[in-house]
Design a protein around this motif. Structure first.
Motif, PDB file in Angstrom:
ATOM      1  N   ARG A 293     -27.835 -16.253  -5.263  1.00  0.00           N
ATOM      2  CA  ARG A 293     -28.325 -17.241  -4.289  1.00  0.00           C
ATOM      3  C   ARG A 293     -29.347 -18.182  -4.927  1.00  0.00           C
ATOM      4  O   ARG A 293     -29.396 -19.370  -4.628  1.00  0.00           O
ATOM      5  CB  ARG A 293     -28.973 -16.535  -3.086  1.00  0.00           C
ATOM      6  CG  ARG A 293     -29.457 -17.491  -2.001  1.00  0.00           C
ATOM      7  CD  ARG A 293     -30.069 -16.765  -0.823  1.00  0.00           C
ATOM      8  NE  ARG A 293     -31.391 -16.263  -1.095  1.00  0.00           N
ATOM      9  CZ  ARG A 293     -32.517 -16.960  -0.957  1.00  0.00           C
ATOM     10  NH1 ARG A 293     -32.469 -18.215  -0.555  1.00  0.00           N
ATOM     11  NH2 ARG A 293     -33.671 -16.414  -1.217  1.00  0.00           N
ATOM     12  N   LEU A 294     -30.154 -17.620  -5.849  1.00  0.00           N
ATOM     13  CA  LEU A 294     -31.222 -18.427  -6.437  1.00  0.00           C
ATOM     14  C   LEU A 294     -30.790 -19.073  -7.764  1.00  0.00           C
ATOM     15  O   LEU A 294     -31.600 -19.713  -8.433  1.00  0.00           O
ATOM     16  CB  LEU A 294     -32.456 -17.542  -6.659  1.00  0.00           C
ATOM     17  CG  LEU A 294     -33.076 -16.989  -5.356  1.00  0.00           C
ATOM     18  CD1 LEU A 294     -34.026 -15.848  -5.641  1.00  0.00           C
ATOM     19  CD2 LEU A 294     -33.791 -18.090  -4.586  1.00  0.00           C
ATOM     20  N   ASP A 295     -29.541 -18.844  -8.151  1.00  0.00           N
ATOM     21  CA  ASP A 295     -29.002 -19.387  -9.403  1.00  0.00           C
ATOM     22  C   ASP A 295     -29.861 -18.979 -10.613  1.00  0.00           C
ATOM     23  O   ASP A 295     -30.293 -19.817 -11.416  1.00  0.00           O
ATOM     24  CB  ASP A 295     -28.894 -20.929  -9.297  1.00  0.00           C
ATOM     25  CG  ASP A 295     -28.124 -21.505 -10.480  1.00  0.00           C
ATOM     26  OD1 ASP A 295     -27.325 -20.759 -11.076  1.00  0.00           O
ATOM     27  OD2 ASP A 295     -28.355 -22.690 -10.823  1.00  0.00           O
ATOM     28  N   LEU A 296     -30.111 -17.676 -10.687  1.00  0.00           N
ATOM     29  CA  LEU A 296     -30.906 -17.128 -11.800  1.00  0.00           C
ATOM     30  C   LEU A 296     -30.054 -16.111 -12.557  1.00  0.00           C
ATOM     31  O   LEU A 296     -29.056 -15.605 -12.027  1.00  0.00           O
ATOM     32  CB  LEU A 296     -32.162 -16.443 -11.239  1.00  0.00           C
ATOM     33  CG  LEU A 296     -33.151 -17.374 -10.524  1.00  0.00           C
ATOM     34  CD1 LEU A 296     -34.160 -16.571  -9.718  1.00  0.00           C
ATOM     35  CD2 LEU A 296     -33.871 -18.288 -11.531  1.00  0.00           C
ATOM     36  N   HIS A 297     -30.491 -15.795 -13.770  1.00  0.00           N
ATOM     37  CA  HIS A 297     -29.637 -14.959 -14.627  1.00  0.00           C
ATOM     38  C   HIS A 297     -30.435 -13.846 -15.309  1.00  0.00           C
ATOM     39  O   HIS A 297     -31.501 -14.104 -15.867  1.00  0.00           O
ATOM     40  CB  HIS A 297     -28.944 -15.828 -15.681  1.00  0.00           C
ATOM     41  CG  HIS A 297     -28.184 -16.942 -15.030  1.00  0.00           C
ATOM     42  ND1 HIS A 297     -28.787 -18.144 -14.695  1.00  0.00           N
ATOM     43  CD2 HIS A 297     -26.914 -17.005 -14.576  1.00  0.00           C
ATOM     44  CE1 HIS A 297     -27.898 -18.915 -14.077  1.00  0.00           C
ATOM     45  NE2 HIS A 297     -26.762 -18.237 -13.998  1.00  0.00           N
ATOM     46  N   ALA A 298     -29.899 -12.633 -15.256  1.00  0.00           N
ATOM     47  CA  ALA A 298     -30.545 -11.499 -15.923  1.00  0.00           C
ATOM     48  C   ALA A 298     -29.452 -10.539 -16.368  1.00  0.00           C
ATOM     49  O   ALA A 298     -28.336 -10.581 -15.843  1.00  0.00           O
ATOM     50  CB  ALA A 298     -31.490 -10.799 -14.950  1.00  0.00           C
ATOM     51  N   ASP A 299     -29.778  -9.679 -17.334  1.00  0.00           N
ATOM     52  CA  ASP A 299     -28.854  -8.596 -17.689  1.00  0.00           C
ATOM     53  C   ASP A 299     -29.136  -7.447 -16.736  1.00  0.00           C
ATOM     54  O   ASP A 299     -30.299  -7.060 -16.567  1.00  0.00           O
ATOM     55  CB  ASP A 299     -29.108  -8.127 -19.131  1.00  0.00           C
ATOM     56  CG  ASP A 299     -28.694  -9.198 -20.115  1.00  0.00           C
ATOM     57  OD1 ASP A 299     -27.699  -9.890 -19.829  1.00  0.00           O
ATOM     58  OD2 ASP A 299     -29.390  -9.352 -21.139  1.00  0.00           O
ATOM     59  N   LEU A 300     -28.086  -6.905 -16.136  1.00  0.00           N
ATOM     60  CA  LEU A 300     -28.270  -5.845 -15.143  1.00  0.00           C
ATOM     61  C   LEU A 300     -27.657  -4.539 -15.637  1.00  0.00           C
ATOM     62  O   LEU A 300     -26.605  -4.550 -16.282  1.00  0.00           O
ATOM     63  CB  LEU A 300     -27.598  -6.223 -13.821  1.00  0.00           C
ATOM     64  CG  LEU A 300     -27.922  -7.592 -13.227  1.00  0.00           C
ATOM     65  CD1 LEU A 300     -27.252  -7.740 -11.866  1.00  0.00           C
ATOM     66  CD2 LEU A 300     -29.432  -7.786 -13.080  1.00  0.00           C
ATOM     67  N   ASP A 301     -28.323  -3.435 -15.309  1.00  0.00           N
ATOM     68  CA  ASP A 301     -27.727  -2.135 -15.620  1.00  0.00           C
ATOM     69  C   ASP A 301     -28.164  -1.118 -14.583  1.00  0.00           C
ATOM     70  O   ASP A 301     -29.302  -1.166 -14.105  1.00  0.00           O
ATOM     71  CB  ASP A 301     -28.156  -1.668 -17.016  1.00  0.00           C
ATOM     72  CG  ASP A 301     -27.137  -0.718 -17.625  1.00  0.00           C
ATOM     73  OD1 ASP A 301     -26.214  -0.286 -16.895  1.00  0.00           O
ATOM     74  OD2 ASP A 301     -27.263  -0.394 -18.822  1.00  0.00           O
ATOM     75  N   VAL A 302     -27.244  -0.234 -14.237  1.00  0.00           N
ATOM     76  CA  VAL A 302     -27.589   0.859 -13.326  1.00  0.00           C
ATOM     77  C   VAL A 302     -27.925   2.069 -14.190  1.00  0.00           C
ATOM     78  O   VAL A 302     -27.138   2.467 -15.043  1.00  0.00           O
ATOM     79  CB  VAL A 302     -26.400   1.176 -12.388  1.00  0.00           C
ATOM     80  CG1 VAL A 302     -26.692   2.416 -11.547  1.00  0.00           C
ATOM     81  CG2 VAL A 302     -26.122  -0.018 -11.475  1.00  0.00           C
ATOM     82  N   GLY A 303     -29.133   2.597 -14.003  1.00  0.00           N
ATOM     83  CA  GLY A 303     -29.528   3.748 -14.815  1.00  0.00           C
ATOM     84  C   GLY A 303     -30.878   4.271 -14.395  1.00  0.00           C
ATOM     85  O   GLY A 303     -31.554   3.695 -13.534  1.00  0.00           O
ATOM     86  N   ASP A 304     -31.264   5.375 -15.040  1.00  0.00           N
ATOM     87  CA  ASP A 304     -32.525   6.041 -14.712  1.00  0.00           C
ATOM     88  C   ASP A 304     -33.587   5.597 -15.724  1.00  0.00           C
ATOM     89  O   ASP A 304     -33.424   5.808 -16.930  1.00  0.00           O
ATOM     90  CB  ASP A 304     -32.287   7.562 -14.788  1.00  0.00           C
ATOM     91  CG  ASP A 304     -33.528   8.358 -14.440  1.00  0.00           C
ATOM     92  OD1 ASP A 304     -34.628   7.770 -14.360  1.00  0.00           O
ATOM     93  OD2 ASP A 304     -33.390   9.576 -14.250  1.00  0.00           O
ATOM     94  N   ALA A 305     -34.665   5.015 -15.196  1.00  0.00           N
ATOM     95  CA  ALA A 305     -35.717   4.501 -16.083  1.00  0.00           C
ATOM     96  C   ALA A 305     -36.345   5.607 -16.922  1.00  0.00           C
ATOM     97  O   ALA A 305     -36.892   5.341 -17.996  1.00  0.00           O
ATOM     98  CB  ALA A 305     -36.791   3.799 -15.244  1.00  0.00           C
ATOM     99  N   ALA A 306     -36.259   6.847 -16.447  1.00  0.00           N
ATOM    100  CA  ALA A 306     -36.850   7.963 -17.211  1.00  0.00           C
ATOM    101  C   ALA A 306     -35.932   8.447 -18.332  1.00  0.00           C
ATOM    102  O   ALA A 306     -36.305   9.347 -19.096  1.00  0.00           O
ATOM    103  CB  ALA A 306     -37.182   9.115 -16.250  1.00  0.00           C
TER     104      ALA A 306
END
Ligand SMILES: C[S@@+](CC[C@H](N)C(=O)[O-])C[C@H]1O[C@@H](n2cnc3c(N)ncnc32)[C@H](O)[C@@H]1O
Length: 439
Positions: A293-306
């Motif tokens: 919606r905001l026309d922004l870009h990032a690398d995404l990943d599903v995972g456990d930060a620990a």
């Protein structure tokens, strides 16, 4: 469709209290049944109020009805609380509050409860002042919070605990964050004024705009162009504190639904190299939608930060935002069900998780890099005690004191704490730390 707003309110309260469902989910389902905006708003007020004041209303109920109702009659119990709430806190005429509440025994198919509820509510009308004076002697009842939490606030904030508990029972403002890639705050305020929408600049958040009246934000000007997001002014401080720059490699470790991820990207004109991690796949979906919606870009990943071994590619980060999973005790005014759903045992488990994530992420930060630890909690164990322990145990970590005109510092303790209601903000905690470079 004609729906009875009191009946729907009762059902929503029961879903939260009996089934342990979150208020946000129960509200979304329950309120969807309304066509009429006024009826819908009435039901919503009734639900929020009855849940906010539940502890006090229960104490009043137990004065009036010495023998508690059986567990299978929790619906009758909640109906009494709904009636008491209307009498005490709403402008509903007293006779209507009683008769409308009593009539709902029909919908519950419990005609035997009619006389009981009528008797209880009428006794309350007769002895209101005396009963309230008795109940209010106990702070946990007066401020309608669980005993353990009331005690924790008194201990942690001897000068502010009453203010915190009172603020938790007030409705929260609707605060927006202007997207500087689309418009300035002044331009947005002007377009709101053109549309006769009352709003003001938030005094402590450079991109914050506070609406005088809550409303459907999808109908506001510039929504479709990504001109703003909904975000409390306390949460808006994260972006400013981390000050993202173009080209920086930044980890947003607990990212969904992306309120702070999107702010980091907006502040760097979408030029920061943000890696957003989130444990819950469905919540990651929402982050994805917000970026779109905001026309922004990032690398995404599903995972456990620990567990960085599962998702980290070995490239160290310049900055890390750890918006840690927490008790959310700083946002009780938005989610009054937190009062019932959180227990001291939950807090212990959260503190352990936060410590594990901090420890696991620290090696991923470059020397000279900064980590911002954030929670929407007011409990010291999740905040200043957590960060004190980390700083003591970590030789190459040092605190960068946050100089700001919001929140408060506690002598000898790291970080900055925002108390709920202070400058209209949610309760939040921030602590900024730097990895000491050996060169
Ligand atoms: C406080 S919320 C984050 C809010 C978000 N930063 C924002 O501004 O919109 C915490 C998030 O952390 C996620 N989470 C909880 N434990 C996690 C873990 N071990 N690793 C990664 N994410 C986690 C939760 O699912 C939740 O979405």
């Amino acid at each position: 469709m004609v729906v009875n707003s009191r009946y729907i309110a009762l059902k929503i309260c029961l879903t939260v209290i009996e089934q342990g469902r979150s208020l946000s989910q129960a509200l979304a389902e329950g309120l969807a049944q309304f066509d009429d905006r006024r009826e819908r708003a009435f039901a919503q007020n009734l639900v929020f109020g009855t849940l906010r004041w539940q502890e006090r209303l229960e104490a009043i109920r137990s004065h009036l009805l010495k023998k508690p109702l059986k567990a299978k009659d929790e619906d009758v119990n909640q109906l009494i609380l709904l009636g008491l709430y209307q009498i005490l806190y709403m402008d509903t005429p007293e006779h209507a509050a009683v008769s409308e509440t009593v009539n709902l025994t029909k919908s519950l198919k419990k005609p035997w409860a009619r006389g009981l509820i009528n008797g209880v509510l009428r006794s309350f009308l007769r002895e209101k002042d005396a009963i309230c004076a008795e109940v209010d002697k106990k702070p946990a009842y007066r401020f309608a919070h669980p005993q353990w939490f009331t005690k924790a606030m008194r201990k942690a904030y001897p000068e502010h605990w009453e203010q915190i508990l009172a603020a938790n029972n007030e409705p929260a403002p609707l605060t927006l964050r202007v997207n500087p890639r689309v418009q300035t705050r002044e331009a947005f305020l002007a377009s709101l004024a053109d549309n006769e929408i009352d709003a003001s600049a938030h005094p402590k958040a450079p991109f914050g705009v506070v609406l005088t009246q809550s409303q459907d934000v999808t109908h506001l000007p510039s929504y479709d162009d990504g001109g703003f997001s909904v975000q409390d002014a306390a949460a808006q401080q994260a972006g400013t504190l981390l000050a993202p720059q173009a080209g920086e490699h930044i980890l947003d470790a607990c990212a969904a639904p992306g309120g702070k991820t999107t702010h980091l990207l907006e502040l760097s004109d979408d030029q920061a190299n943000v890696f957003a991690l989130e444990k819950e796949p469905e919540r990651m979906e929402r982050l994805s939608e917000n970026l779109f919606r905001l026309d922004l870009h990032a690398d995404l990943d599903v995972g456990d930060a620990a567990q960085p071994d599962d998702w980290w590619n070995g490239a160290a980060f310049d900055k890390i935002l750890l918006d840690a999973p927490c008790s959310a005790t700083g946002i009780i005014r938005r989610h009054p069900d937190i009062k019932w759903h959180r227990t001291p045992e939950d807090i212990d488990a959260l503190v352990t998780t936060q410590a594990a994530i901090l420890k696991a992420l620290w090696p991923l930060l470059k020397p000279g890099g900064r980590l911002l630890y954030a929670t929407c909690s007011v409990l010291p164990d999740e905040n200043r005690n957590q960060m004190s322990a980390f700083l003591q145990a970590t030789d190459d970590a040092r605190e960068i004191p946050i100089e700001a005109d919001w929140g408060l510092t506690i002598e000898g303790a790291p970080g900055r704490q925002i108390l709920p209601g202070l400058d209209g903000m949610d309760g939040f905690y921030y602590c900024l730390i730097e990895k000491i470079s050996s060169e």
